[in-house]
Scaffold this active site. Structure first.
Site, PDB file in Angstrom:
ATOM      1  N   GLY A 137       0.806  -1.207   0.000  1.00 46.10           N
ATOM      2  CA  GLY A 137       0.000   0.000   0.000  1.00 46.10           C
ATOM      3  C   GLY A 137       0.840   1.259   0.000  1.00 46.10           C
ATOM      4  N   CYS A 138       0.447   2.211   0.831  1.00 46.62           N
ATOM      5  CA  CYS A 138       1.125   3.499   0.882  1.00 46.62           C
ATOM      6  C   CYS A 138       2.565   3.389   1.376  1.00 46.62           C
ATOM      7  CB  CYS A 138       0.347   4.464   1.778  1.00 46.62           C
ATOM      8  SG  CYS A 138      -1.318   4.850   1.184  1.00 46.62           S
ATOM      9  N   ALA A 139       2.875   2.333   2.134  1.00 45.47           N
ATOM     10  CA  ALA A 139       4.243   2.160   2.641  1.00 45.47           C
ATOM     11  C   ALA A 139       5.210   1.765   1.544  1.00 45.47           C
ATOM     12  CB  ALA A 139       4.262   1.102   3.741  1.00 45.47           C
ATOM     13  N   ALA A 140       4.689   1.363   0.375  1.00 47.07           N
ATOM     14  CA  ALA A 140       5.554   0.820  -0.672  1.00 47.07           C
ATOM     15  C   ALA A 140       6.524   1.842  -1.238  1.00 47.07           C
ATOM     16  CB  ALA A 140       4.702   0.228  -1.795  1.00 47.07           C
TER      17      ALA A 140
END
Length: 360
Positions: A137-140
């Site tokens: 998700g956004c952590a990628a």
């Protein structure tokens, strides 16, 4: 020392404003018992404009998961190459100089990954490694920087290309009426970003240390429920409180490096929402202005998932960068709840000047 160079960023041409988002919520969910709360939450995001790959009239339709995923693939192929070329130009490299492509996206699916298509279409070498990441998700965005750092540490003469492609609007589900879903409809936007990590040379952040941290027992706080209609985004109301347990992880990583996370010169932080930034400012004891690049991304583009940290970094470059040896932190947050963190110093390469002198 591996250097994260200037990112290239592109957002689609279709724009929706905060006012238009609120009007659509009122008209589409007039009978929703929690509409006033949803409207207030959307207003509090501070998102003024978002960019979409389709006009809003088409975005609000749901032709089915198959059609949406086909559109994801077509739009990725249409939009990613130009951004990649700009990132390569900014790093003063060619496609043939890239040793690994790290592709991150959580809003569509391809197999083989877009990495294979890019290698064939853009003259990357056939022995270019491929690292597609689809489930962070956004952590990628932060994870991609860290995996590029790891690769260039293992192979010091290598260069890594990071590509983040997020079309969050293609995950809109008209039947999802929970408060978290309604908030997401006013928070997320679409965007494509790319950046090069050079094993040697380059201007940007020399990456010195990276780390990950997962808050135990929070894997269902941010998630996808995959159904026949596609990806249904699940957002727990506790997500905005995650900076209190994550701030110590940032402090610990900095401490291992002999730094104080509260006393750095620049911060490139994932802008999941305004409270994320407000709380991190409080728990790290840094002024709110320290996160100005992330706030600008949130205001102008919304949450563009894994591409946020690259756009925030692009804004640091646009401001003129930092002074030589300035110390900084980059961090992405996403499902897990996971933090992907890195530390580095700003450096200016003399490569460009040397090239100009050689040409003369």
């Amino acid at each position: 020392m591996a250097t994260l160079c200037r990112p290239a960023v592109s957002v689609p041409e279709h724009v929706i404003t905060m006012e238009e988002t609120l009007a659509l919520a009122r008209s589409h969910h007039a009978d929703h018992p929690q509409l006033p709360l949803a409207l207030r939450l959307i207003e509090n995001t501070g998102v003024q404009t978002r960019h979409l790959v389709q006009p809003i009239e088409e975005t609000l339709k749901h032709p089915g998961f198959e059609d949406r995923n086909a559109l994801y693939q077509a739009e990725a192929k249409a939009r990613v190459p130009a951004v990649v070329r700009r990132a390569l130009d900014d790093a003063q490299l060619r496609a043939a100089d890239i040793d690994v492509i790290i592709y991150v996206s959580c809003t569509g699916f391809m197999m083989p990954s877009l990495t294979a298509w890019l290698i064939n279409e853009m003259d990357f070498s056939s022995d270019t490694r491929q690292i597609p990441i689809a489930q962070l998700g956004c952590a990628a965005g932060g994870a991609a920087v860290n995996r590029a750092h790891d690769f260039c540490t293992a192979y010091p003469d290598a260069n890594a290309l990071i590509v983040a492609c997020e079309f969050c609007s293609l995950c809109y589900q008209p039947t999802d009426l929970g408060i978290g879903s309604l908030l997401s409809n006013g928070l997320f936007g679409d965007g494509v970003a790319a950046a090069v990590v050079r094993g040697r040379g380059g201007t940007g952040i020399t990456l010195e240390r990276n780390g990950s941290y997962l808050i135990p027992k929070t894997e269902d706080w941010i998630a996808y429920d995959v159904r026949a209609t596609g990806f249904h985004f699940l957002l727990d109301k506790r997500v905005p409180t995650t900076m209190e347990p994550l701030a110590p992880a940032l402090q610990e990583l900095a401490g291992l490096h002999g730094w104080n996370a509260s006393e750095l010169d620049f911060y490139i932080i994932h802008a999941g929402g305004p409270r994320i930034l407000d709380d991190l400012s409080k728990f790290l004891q840094v002024p709110p202005n320290a996160f100005r690049f992330s706030r600008a991304t949130l205001t102008e583009y919304g949450n563009i998932a894994s591409a946020v940290v690259l756009d925030a970094l692009r804004r640091l470059f646009d401001e003129g960068g930092a002074h030589d040896t300035a110390r900084g932190m980059l961090a992405g947050f996403g499902p897990g709840i996971t933090a992907e963190m890195s530390l580095g110093r700003w450096r200016r390469s003399e490569d460009r000047g040397a090239l100009v002198e050689a040409a003369v």
